[in-house]
Design a protein around this motif. Sequence first.
Motif, PDB file in Angstrom:
ATOM      1  N   PHE A 150      -9.997   4.960   1.104  1.00  0.00           N
ATOM      2  CA  PHE A 150      -9.414   6.286   0.915  1.00  0.00           C
ATOM      3  C   PHE A 150      -8.267   6.192  -0.080  1.00  0.00           C
ATOM      4  O   PHE A 150      -7.386   5.358   0.065  1.00  0.00           O
ATOM      5  CB  PHE A 150      -8.852   6.837   2.239  1.00  0.00           C
ATOM      6  N   ASN A 151      -8.267   7.055  -1.083  1.00  0.00           N
ATOM      7  CA  ASN A 151      -7.121   7.131  -1.998  1.00  0.00           C
ATOM      8  C   ASN A 151      -6.712   8.590  -2.199  1.00  0.00           C
ATOM      9  O   ASN A 151      -6.057   8.929  -3.165  1.00  0.00           O
ATOM     10  CB  ASN A 151      -7.431   6.462  -3.338  1.00  0.00           C
TER      11      ASN A 151
ATOM     12  N   MET B  29       0.846  -1.186   0.000  1.00  0.00           N
ATOM     13  CA  MET B  29       0.000   0.000   0.000  1.00  0.00           C
ATOM     14  C   MET B  29       0.889   1.246   0.000  1.00  0.00           C
ATOM     15  O   MET B  29       1.720   1.423   0.857  1.00  0.00           O
ATOM     16  CB  MET B  29      -0.880  -0.039   1.243  1.00  0.00           C
ATOM     17  N   GLN B  30       0.692   2.062  -1.005  1.00  0.00           N
ATOM     18  CA  GLN B  30       1.489   3.265  -1.200  1.00  0.00           C
ATOM     19  C   GLN B  30       0.934   4.435  -0.382  1.00  0.00           C
ATOM     20  O   GLN B  30      -0.270   4.662  -0.375  1.00  0.00           O
ATOM     21  CB  GLN B  30       1.464   3.626  -2.692  1.00  0.00           C
ATOM     22  N   ILE B  31       1.820   5.149   0.284  1.00  0.00           N
ATOM     23  CA  ILE B  31       1.415   6.365   0.988  1.00  0.00           C
ATOM     24  C   ILE B  31       1.917   7.544   0.167  1.00  0.00           C
ATOM     25  O   ILE B  31       3.103   7.624  -0.157  1.00  0.00           O
ATOM     26  CB  ILE B  31       1.996   6.423   2.419  1.00  0.00           C
ATOM     27  N   LYS B  32       0.989   8.440  -0.189  1.00  0.00           N
ATOM     28  CA  LYS B  32       1.368   9.646  -0.928  1.00  0.00           C
ATOM     29  C   LYS B  32       1.938  10.646   0.066  1.00  0.00           C
ATOM     30  O   LYS B  32       1.459  10.759   1.186  1.00  0.00           O
ATOM     31  CB  LYS B  32       0.147  10.256  -1.620  1.00  0.00           C
TER      32      LYS B  32
ATOM     33  N   ILE C 234       1.067   6.369  10.164  1.00  0.00           N
ATOM     34  CA  ILE C 234       0.295   5.305  10.811  1.00  0.00           C
ATOM     35  C   ILE C 234      -1.195   5.551  10.606  1.00  0.00           C
ATOM     36  O   ILE C 234      -1.952   4.633  10.286  1.00  0.00           O
ATOM     37  CB  ILE C 234       0.646   5.195  12.314  1.00  0.00           C
ATOM     38  N   ALA C 235      -1.622   6.798  10.757  1.00  0.00           N
ATOM     39  CA  ALA C 235      -3.040   7.140  10.558  1.00  0.00           C
ATOM     40  C   ALA C 235      -3.473   6.816   9.135  1.00  0.00           C
ATOM     41  O   ALA C 235      -4.533   6.214   8.919  1.00  0.00           O
ATOM     42  CB  ALA C 235      -3.265   8.626  10.850  1.00  0.00           C
TER      43      ALA C 235
ATOM     44  N   GLN D 149      -6.355   3.577   5.191  1.00  0.00           N
ATOM     45  CA  GLN D 149      -6.336   2.929   3.878  1.00  0.00           C
ATOM     46  C   GLN D 149      -6.527   1.418   3.964  1.00  0.00           C
ATOM     47  O   GLN D 149      -7.043   0.821   3.027  1.00  0.00           O
ATOM     48  CB  GLN D 149      -5.031   3.252   3.138  1.00  0.00           C
ATOM     49  N   GLU D 150      -6.118   0.799   5.065  1.00  0.00           N
ATOM     50  CA  GLU D 150      -6.291  -0.646   5.215  1.00  0.00           C
ATOM     51  C   GLU D 150      -7.763  -1.027   5.358  1.00  0.00           C
ATOM     52  O   GLU D 150      -8.185  -2.070   4.895  1.00  0.00           O
ATOM     53  CB  GLU D 150      -5.526  -1.161   6.440  1.00  0.00           C
TER      54      GLU D 150
END
Length: 103
Positions: A83-84, A1-4, A72-73, A78-79
């Motif tokens: 939300f994207n 999972m990518q975090i922007k 972490i939030a 997202q898990e």
Amino acid sequence: MQIKNISAAGLQKWISDHTDFQLIDTREPHEHEAYNIGGILFPLAEITKHLSEIEKEKPVVIYCRAGVRSQIAIQRLQEKYPFNNLYNLVGGTEAWKKTFGNI
């Protein structure tokens, strides 16, 4: 999972360009009172209690002191939820202070 991610300079550009986004602070209330860059306070431990208040149709920048709690939030959100549109403020308020000084 990518975090922007978004930098302090990138966030300032969104502010100056009047980009429509939501800003969320995941720090504790005492930290928010001591130094606030304009975000709504949803502490990390309570972030999922505020789902209905988190925008889904526009970018949401999430921040903390150094960028760890905000990551972490974002991972938690997202898990479990679709939300994207979430962005982590890299370096958090520390990066903001370094770049722009105190408000």
